[in-house]
Write an enzyme that holds these catalytic residues in place. Sequence first.
Site, mmCIF file in Angstrom:
data_model
loop_
_atom_site.group_PDB
_atom_site.id
_atom_site.type_symbol
_atom_site.label_atom_id
_atom_site.label_comp_id
_atom_site.label_asym_id
_atom_site.label_seq_id
_atom_site.Cartn_x
_atom_site.Cartn_y
_atom_site.Cartn_z
ATOM 1 N N ASP A 2 0.814 -1.209 0.000
ATOM 2 C CA ASP A 2 0.000 0.000 0.000
ATOM 3 C C ASP A 2 0.849 1.262 0.000
ATOM 4 O O ASP A 2 2.074 1.214 0.135
ATOM 5 C CB ASP A 2 -0.948 0.000 1.207
ATOM 6 C CG ASP A 2 -0.274 -0.453 2.506
ATOM 7 O OD1 ASP A 2 0.945 -0.210 2.657
ATOM 8 O OD2 ASP A 2 -0.948 -1.041 3.370
ATOM 9 N N ASN A 45 -7.907 -3.174 14.514
ATOM 10 C CA ASN A 45 -9.275 -3.517 14.115
ATOM 11 C C ASN A 45 -9.309 -4.689 13.137
ATOM 12 O O ASN A 45 -10.335 -4.971 12.531
ATOM 13 C CB ASN A 45 -9.988 -2.304 13.511
ATOM 14 C CG ASN A 45 -9.317 -1.800 12.235
ATOM 15 O OD1 ASN A 45 -8.313 -2.349 11.786
ATOM 16 N ND2 ASN A 45 -9.876 -0.753 11.659
ATOM 17 N N GLU A 85 -9.890 -2.035 5.432
ATOM 18 C CA GLU A 85 -10.599 -1.809 6.679
ATOM 19 C C GLU A 85 -11.775 -2.781 6.819
ATOM 20 O O GLU A 85 -12.189 -3.422 5.844
ATOM 21 C CB GLU A 85 -11.110 -0.368 6.725
ATOM 22 C CG GLU A 85 -10.023 0.695 6.606
ATOM 23 C CD GLU A 85 -9.206 0.867 7.887
ATOM 24 O OE1 GLU A 85 -9.409 0.087 8.830
ATOM 25 O OE2 GLU A 85 -8.367 1.783 7.935
ATOM 26 N N HIS A 122 -7.450 -4.977 10.363
ATOM 27 C CA HIS A 122 -7.179 -4.691 8.953
ATOM 28 C C HIS A 122 -5.849 -5.291 8.518
ATOM 29 O O HIS A 122 -4.931 -5.439 9.317
ATOM 30 C CB HIS A 122 -7.245 -3.183 8.655
ATOM 31 C CG HIS A 122 -6.091 -2.372 9.159
ATOM 32 N ND1 HIS A 122 -6.229 -1.408 10.130
ATOM 33 C CD2 HIS A 122 -4.780 -2.347 8.817
ATOM 34 C CE1 HIS A 122 -5.058 -0.835 10.353
ATOM 35 N NE2 HIS A 122 -4.166 -1.392 9.570
#
Length: 262
Positions: free
Chosen positions: A63, A129, A136, A131
């Site tokens: 990314d 979380n 996400e 990810h």
Amino acid sequence: MNILVVESQEKLAEAGYKLIENVVKSKGNPTLGMATGSSPLGIYAEIRKNKLDTSHVTTVNLDEYVNLPHEDKNSYHYFMKEQLFDHLPFKATYVPNGMANDLEEECNRYEGILAANPVDLQILGIGENGHIGFNEPGTPFHSRTHIVELTESTRQANRRFFEKEEDVPTHAITMGIGSIMKAKQILLVAMGPKKAEAVKELLQGEYSEACPATVLQRHPNVTVIADQEALSLCSEAIADEHRQVFTISDLLSDSRVGETAN
């Protein structure tokens, strides 16, 4: 799924390096999927320290932030140059271009790069979380490289790298979950209590797009290297069910290492 429990960042780095070294030395022209952030720092330090021959290696990064210049110290282009690319020669290196004029076209271009360079080993961290990459919660499991709006929790987790809160990017370009799952082998590293809830979901949670990392439950060749704090919320039964190897030597001799994903 293999779980390798380590006592320290140093042991994590050594174990992760051994897995990478095995792929690099056993394949003619391997492709490594690279991650950024704090999780792989020790592994990259081991690669530098051991002067691993990477002249035949292609890398593809997970990314990059959108609208963050490549020369910015917080860009992942800069990160990779600082950690590896300025230290060792590589056959080819690819990082998504978050500065592209046409971001959708950049996503398509990057998917072409991934198709031409199938990933032999993908390094992953895991967000609090759940990810992976910048995918996400709620991201479709079949997703390909795409633009994502970062959640507030992810932006806050990355806040420490930027001088001001408003400097933290709001969007990123990321390999999709479907893209990640094409890797032949996946190495996920997790350290510390902040990752415990996400690791618990990874290992014993429901297979659900609500926690992106749970997609790895369906991948045939995943190794998790974690410390006891990251595993602290997992039930002992679940941990034992997955803990199929105990040492890095066992892992490297395991017949599944290097298998191709379905």
